[in-house]
Motif scaffolding. Structure first.
Motif, mmCIF file in Angstrom:
data_model
loop_
_atom_site.group_PDB
_atom_site.id
_atom_site.type_symbol
_atom_site.label_atom_id
_atom_site.label_comp_id
_atom_site.label_asym_id
_atom_site.label_seq_id
_atom_site.Cartn_x
_atom_site.Cartn_y
_atom_site.Cartn_z
ATOM 1 N N GLN A 255 -53.643 -8.205 -57.688
ATOM 2 C CA GLN A 255 -53.880 -9.521 -57.068
ATOM 3 C C GLN A 255 -53.860 -10.638 -58.106
ATOM 4 O O GLN A 255 -54.118 -10.411 -59.286
ATOM 5 C CB GLN A 255 -55.248 -9.529 -56.380
ATOM 6 C CG GLN A 255 -55.278 -8.666 -55.141
ATOM 7 C CD GLN A 255 -56.628 -8.723 -54.455
ATOM 8 O OE1 GLN A 255 -57.410 -9.636 -54.664
ATOM 9 N NE2 GLN A 255 -56.895 -7.726 -53.625
ATOM 10 N N ALA A 256 -53.596 -11.849 -57.622
ATOM 11 C CA ALA A 256 -53.620 -13.007 -58.524
ATOM 12 C C ALA A 256 -55.042 -13.189 -59.049
ATOM 13 O O ALA A 256 -56.018 -13.079 -58.298
ATOM 14 C CB ALA A 256 -53.180 -14.255 -57.770
ATOM 15 N N ALA A 257 -55.141 -13.457 -60.343
ATOM 16 C CA ALA A 257 -56.457 -13.551 -60.973
ATOM 17 C C ALA A 257 -57.279 -14.704 -60.407
ATOM 18 O O ALA A 257 -58.509 -14.657 -60.395
ATOM 19 C CB ALA A 257 -56.300 -13.708 -62.476
ATOM 20 N N GLY A 258 -56.576 -15.740 -59.882
ATOM 21 C CA GLY A 258 -57.269 -16.885 -59.298
ATOM 22 C C GLY A 258 -58.076 -16.531 -58.058
ATOM 23 O O GLY A 258 -58.920 -17.316 -57.631
ATOM 24 N N THR A 259 -57.846 -15.357 -57.476
ATOM 25 C CA THR A 259 -58.612 -14.951 -56.293
ATOM 26 C C THR A 259 -59.951 -14.316 -56.671
ATOM 27 O O THR A 259 -60.766 -14.032 -55.803
ATOM 28 C CB THR A 259 -57.832 -13.937 -55.417
ATOM 29 O OG1 THR A 259 -57.661 -12.730 -56.166
ATOM 30 C CG2 THR A 259 -56.474 -14.470 -55.008
ATOM 31 N N LEU A 260 -60.177 -14.081 -57.946
ATOM 32 C CA LEU A 260 -61.448 -13.475 -58.369
ATOM 33 C C LEU A 260 -62.568 -14.509 -58.310
ATOM 34 O O LEU A 260 -62.331 -15.698 -58.494
ATOM 35 C CB LEU A 260 -61.334 -12.967 -59.819
ATOM 36 C CG LEU A 260 -60.384 -11.797 -60.083
ATOM 37 C CD1 LEU A 260 -60.255 -11.582 -61.594
ATOM 38 C CD2 LEU A 260 -60.864 -10.517 -59.409
ATOM 39 N N SER A 261 -63.797 -14.032 -58.115
ATOM 40 C CA SER A 261 -64.956 -14.935 -58.171
ATOM 41 C C SER A 261 -65.189 -15.337 -59.624
ATOM 42 O O SER A 261 -64.599 -14.760 -60.550
ATOM 43 C CB SER A 261 -66.195 -14.217 -57.641
ATOM 44 O OG SER A 261 -66.638 -13.275 -58.599
#
Ligand code: ATP
Length: 238
Positions: free
Chosen positions: A133-139
Protein backbone atom coordinates in the motif's frame (compact mmCIF):
# COMPACT_ATOMS: atom_id res chain seq x y z
CA UNK A 1 37.18 2.85 25.34
CA UNK A 2 36.91 5.37 22.50
CA UNK A 3 33.39 6.47 21.84
CA UNK A 4 31.62 5.74 18.54
CA UNK A 5 30.53 9.38 18.38
CA UNK A 6 32.35 12.24 20.02
CA UNK A 7 30.98 15.79 19.88
CA UNK A 8 33.22 18.54 21.24
CA UNK A 9 32.27 22.18 21.76
CA UNK A 10 29.85 22.16 18.82
CA UNK A 11 28.44 25.52 17.74
CA UNK A 12 25.78 25.94 15.08
CA UNK A 13 24.08 29.13 13.89
CA UNK A 14 21.33 30.13 11.49
CA UNK A 15 22.62 33.50 10.34
CA UNK A 16 23.02 35.50 13.52
CA UNK A 17 20.98 33.16 15.67
CA UNK A 18 23.20 30.72 17.51
CA UNK A 19 21.04 27.64 17.99
CA UNK A 20 23.74 25.38 19.48
CA UNK A 21 26.23 27.13 21.76
CA UNK A 22 29.14 24.84 22.40
CA UNK A 23 27.87 21.40 23.41
CA UNK A 24 29.95 18.29 24.10
CA UNK A 25 28.79 14.70 24.54
CA UNK A 26 29.65 11.22 23.38
CA UNK A 27 27.90 7.99 22.44
CA UNK A 28 29.57 4.64 23.14
CA UNK A 29 28.85 1.61 21.04
CA UNK A 30 25.71 -0.22 22.21
CA UNK A 31 24.42 2.73 24.23
CA UNK A 32 21.19 4.65 24.01
CA UNK A 33 21.94 8.33 24.63
CA UNK A 34 19.15 10.87 24.79
CA UNK A 35 18.98 14.63 24.33
CA UNK A 36 15.94 16.08 26.07
CA UNK A 37 14.75 19.65 26.44
CA UNK A 38 11.96 22.00 25.51
CA UNK A 39 11.05 23.39 22.08
CA UNK A 40 13.83 25.35 20.47
CA UNK A 41 16.59 24.02 22.74
CA UNK A 42 18.66 23.00 19.71
CA UNK A 43 18.14 19.23 19.69
CA UNK A 44 17.01 18.93 16.07
CA UNK A 45 19.74 21.32 14.98
CA UNK A 46 22.28 19.06 16.67
CA UNK A 47 21.07 15.96 14.83
CA UNK A 48 20.91 17.78 11.50
CA UNK A 49 24.47 18.94 12.00
CA UNK A 50 25.67 15.43 12.83
CA UNK A 51 24.00 14.23 9.61
CA UNK A 52 25.84 16.85 7.57
CA UNK A 53 22.67 18.76 6.65
CA UNK A 54 23.94 21.91 8.39
CA UNK A 55 27.58 22.91 8.65
CA UNK A 56 28.75 23.84 12.15
CA UNK A 57 30.31 27.18 13.01
CA UNK A 58 32.95 25.41 15.03
CA UNK A 59 33.61 22.33 17.11
CA UNK A 60 34.56 18.75 16.44
CA UNK A 61 32.47 15.76 15.44
CA UNK A 62 34.28 12.42 15.38
CA UNK A 63 32.47 9.29 14.28
CA UNK A 64 34.25 5.94 14.27
CA UNK A 65 37.53 7.83 14.58
CA UNK A 66 36.85 10.05 11.55
CA UNK A 67 36.18 13.81 11.54
CA UNK A 68 32.75 14.58 10.08
CA UNK A 69 32.63 18.37 9.97
CA UNK A 70 33.58 18.57 6.31
CA UNK A 71 32.01 15.33 5.08
CA UNK A 72 28.89 15.70 2.87
CA UNK A 73 25.61 14.23 4.08
CA UNK A 74 25.44 11.28 1.66
CA UNK A 75 28.93 10.15 2.69
CA UNK A 76 27.96 10.38 6.34
CA UNK A 77 25.14 7.88 5.70
CA UNK A 78 27.66 5.62 3.99
CA UNK A 79 29.88 5.81 7.08
CA UNK A 80 27.04 4.35 9.13
CA UNK A 81 25.14 7.25 10.63
CA UNK A 82 21.40 7.11 9.89
CA UNK A 83 18.83 9.76 10.73
CA UNK A 84 15.10 9.27 11.19
CA UNK A 85 14.02 12.91 11.01
CA UNK A 86 11.38 14.83 12.88
CA UNK A 87 8.18 14.88 10.86
CA UNK A 88 9.11 11.52 9.33
CA UNK A 89 9.63 12.48 5.66
CA UNK A 90 8.43 9.24 4.17
CA UNK A 91 7.40 9.14 0.50
CA UNK A 92 3.59 8.99 0.71
CA UNK A 93 2.89 7.85 -2.87
CA UNK A 94 5.39 5.03 -2.84
CA UNK A 95 4.53 1.71 -1.26
CA UNK A 96 5.75 0.84 2.19
CA UNK A 97 8.13 -1.71 0.71
CA UNK A 98 9.55 0.85 -1.77
CA UNK A 99 10.12 3.27 1.10
CA UNK A 100 12.12 0.60 2.92
CA UNK A 101 14.09 -0.24 -0.22
CA UNK A 102 15.03 3.44 -0.55
CA UNK A 103 16.62 3.25 2.88
CA UNK A 104 19.08 0.75 1.37
CA UNK A 105 19.92 2.88 -1.65
CA UNK A 106 23.64 2.78 -0.93
CA UNK A 107 23.71 -1.03 -0.79
CA UNK A 108 23.68 -3.60 -3.57
CA UNK A 109 23.63 -6.82 -1.53
CA UNK A 110 20.15 -7.90 -2.68
CA UNK A 111 19.81 -10.97 -0.46
CA UNK A 112 20.83 -9.08 2.67
CA UNK A 113 18.49 -6.21 1.79
CA UNK A 114 15.61 -8.68 1.52
CA UNK A 115 16.59 -10.06 4.93
CA UNK A 116 16.61 -6.59 6.43
CA UNK A 117 13.18 -5.83 4.96
CA UNK A 118 11.97 -8.99 6.63
CA UNK A 119 13.55 -7.82 9.87
CA UNK A 120 11.68 -4.50 9.59
CA UNK A 121 8.44 -6.47 9.16
CA UNK A 122 9.31 -8.58 12.20
CA UNK A 123 9.85 -5.41 14.23
CA UNK A 124 6.73 -3.73 12.83
CA UNK A 125 4.25 -6.38 11.62
CA UNK A 126 1.78 -3.75 10.39
CA UNK A 127 4.32 -2.66 7.76
CA UNK A 128 4.50 -6.21 6.43
CA UNK A 129 0.75 -6.58 6.31
CA UNK A 130 0.43 -3.39 4.28
CA UNK A 131 3.67 -3.52 2.31
CA UNK A 132 2.02 -3.03 -1.10
CA UNK A 133 0.00 0.00 0.00
CA UNK A 134 0.97 3.63 -0.44
CA UNK A 135 2.85 4.81 2.63
CA UNK A 136 0.61 7.90 2.82
CA UNK A 137 -2.26 5.64 3.94
CA UNK A 138 -0.46 4.77 7.19
CA UNK A 139 -1.40 6.49 10.45
CA UNK A 140 1.06 8.91 12.05
CA UNK A 141 2.44 6.25 14.37
CA UNK A 142 2.77 3.75 11.56
CA UNK A 143 4.61 6.34 9.45
CA UNK A 144 6.97 6.78 12.36
CA UNK A 145 7.58 3.03 12.33
CA UNK A 146 8.27 3.20 8.62
CA UNK A 147 10.74 6.06 9.11
CA UNK A 148 12.58 4.03 11.74
CA UNK A 149 12.48 0.91 9.58
CA UNK A 150 13.85 2.88 6.65
CA UNK A 151 16.69 4.35 8.70
CA UNK A 152 17.62 0.84 9.82
CA UNK A 153 17.83 -0.31 6.19
CA UNK A 154 21.24 1.33 5.84
CA UNK A 155 22.51 -1.00 8.60
CA UNK A 156 23.70 1.98 10.60
CA UNK A 157 26.36 1.93 13.28
CA UNK A 158 24.43 4.76 14.91
CA UNK A 159 20.71 5.38 14.56
CA UNK A 160 19.54 8.92 15.29
CA UNK A 161 15.85 9.29 16.07
CA UNK A 162 14.30 12.75 16.21
CA UNK A 163 11.19 12.83 18.38
CA UNK A 164 9.82 9.42 17.45
CA UNK A 165 6.90 9.86 19.86
CA UNK A 166 5.76 13.23 18.49
CA UNK A 167 2.04 13.42 17.91
CA UNK A 168 1.39 9.80 18.80
CA UNK A 169 -1.33 8.33 20.99
CA UNK A 170 -0.11 6.94 24.33
CA UNK A 171 -0.45 3.37 23.03
CA UNK A 172 1.48 4.10 19.84
CA UNK A 173 4.10 5.90 21.86
CA UNK A 174 4.52 2.89 24.12
CA UNK A 175 4.91 0.69 21.06
CA UNK A 176 7.61 2.91 19.60
CA UNK A 177 9.48 3.07 22.92
CA UNK A 178 9.20 -0.70 23.24
CA UNK A 179 10.73 -1.06 19.78
CA UNK A 180 13.59 1.25 20.69
CA UNK A 181 14.24 -0.93 23.75
CA UNK A 182 14.19 -4.00 21.51
CA UNK A 183 16.68 -2.42 19.09
CA UNK A 184 18.90 -1.59 22.04
CA UNK A 185 18.76 -5.18 23.27
CA UNK A 186 19.85 -6.27 19.78
CA UNK A 187 22.90 -4.04 20.17
CA UNK A 188 21.84 -1.03 18.07
CA UNK A 189 23.49 2.22 19.16
CA UNK A 190 20.93 5.02 19.33
CA UNK A 191 20.95 8.79 19.77
CA UNK A 192 17.41 9.71 20.73
CA UNK A 193 15.98 13.23 20.75
CA UNK A 194 12.75 13.42 22.71
CA UNK A 195 10.40 15.85 24.37
CA UNK A 196 8.90 12.98 26.30
CA UNK A 197 11.58 13.01 28.99
CA UNK A 198 10.05 10.24 31.08
CA UNK A 199 10.02 7.73 28.23
CA UNK A 200 13.44 8.71 26.89
CA UNK A 201 15.24 8.70 30.24
CA UNK A 202 13.71 5.34 31.17
CA UNK A 203 15.45 3.82 28.16
CA UNK A 204 18.67 5.77 28.09
CA UNK A 205 22.10 4.86 29.39
CA UNK A 206 23.06 8.53 29.33
CA UNK A 207 20.96 11.67 29.08
CA UNK A 208 21.72 15.32 28.39
CA UNK A 209 19.33 18.13 29.16
CA UNK A 210 19.46 20.97 26.62
CA UNK A 211 18.24 24.50 27.24
CA UNK A 212 18.61 27.32 24.72
CA UNK A 213 21.55 25.80 22.92
CA UNK A 214 23.49 24.45 25.89
CA UNK A 215 23.71 21.22 27.82
CA UNK A 216 22.78 22.24 31.34
CA UNK A 217 22.76 18.83 33.01
CA UNK A 218 23.81 15.29 32.23
CA UNK A 219 23.89 11.92 33.88
CA UNK A 220 22.64 8.38 33.53
CA UNK A 221 19.01 8.02 32.47
CA UNK A 222 18.15 6.78 35.97
CA UNK A 223 19.95 9.67 37.72
CA UNK A 224 18.18 12.27 35.60
CA UNK A 225 14.81 10.59 36.13
CA UNK A 226 15.32 11.08 39.85
CA UNK A 227 16.83 14.56 39.63
CA UNK A 228 14.61 17.11 41.29
CA UNK A 229 15.14 19.90 38.74
CA UNK A 230 14.46 17.49 35.85
CA UNK A 231 11.33 16.23 37.56
CA UNK A 232 10.08 19.77 38.03
CA UNK A 233 10.95 21.10 34.59
CA UNK A 234 10.30 18.08 32.38
CA UNK A 235 8.19 15.55 34.22
CA UNK A 236 5.45 17.93 35.27
CA UNK A 237 6.02 17.76 39.03
CA UNK A 238 5.72 20.75 41.37
P1 ATP B 1 11.91 21.28 18.66
O1 ATP B 1 11.63 20.20 19.60
O2 ATP B 1 10.88 22.37 18.67
O3 ATP B 1 12.29 20.85 17.27
P2 ATP B 1 14.69 21.66 19.16
O4 ATP B 1 15.30 21.52 20.51
O5 ATP B 1 14.86 20.53 18.23
O6 ATP B 1 13.19 22.02 19.29
P3 ATP B 1 15.77 23.31 17.10
O7 ATP B 1 14.71 22.94 16.11
O8 ATP B 1 17.11 22.75 16.92
O9 ATP B 1 15.29 23.00 18.56
O10 ATP B 1 15.86 24.91 17.14
C1 ATP B 1 16.84 25.62 17.87
C2 ATP B 1 16.71 27.11 17.60
O11 ATP B 1 17.10 27.38 16.25
C3 ATP B 1 15.33 27.69 17.75
O12 ATP B 1 15.44 28.97 18.32
C4 ATP B 1 14.79 27.77 16.35
O13 ATP B 1 13.84 28.77 16.20
C5 ATP B 1 16.04 28.06 15.57
N1 ATP B 1 15.97 27.50 14.20
C6 ATP B 1 15.75 26.23 13.86
N2 ATP B 1 15.76 26.06 12.52
C7 ATP B 1 16.02 27.29 12.00
C8 ATP B 1 16.17 27.81 10.66
N3 ATP B 1 16.08 27.00 9.61
N4 ATP B 1 16.42 29.11 10.54
C9 ATP B 1 16.51 29.94 11.60
N5 ATP B 1 16.39 29.53 12.87
C10 ATP B 1 16.15 28.22 13.08
Amino acid sequence: MTALLEVEDLRVAYGKIEAVKGISFSVEEGQVVTLIGTNGAGKTTTLRTLSGLIKPLSGKITFGGQSLEKVPAHKIVALGLAHSPEGRHIFPRLTIENNLQLGAYLRNDKAAIAQDIKRAYDLFPILGERRKQAAGTLSGGEQQMLAMGRALMSRPKLLMLDEPSMGLSPIMMQKIMHTIAELKSQGTTILLVEQNAQAALSLADQGHVMEIGKIVLNGTGADLLHDESVRKAYLGED
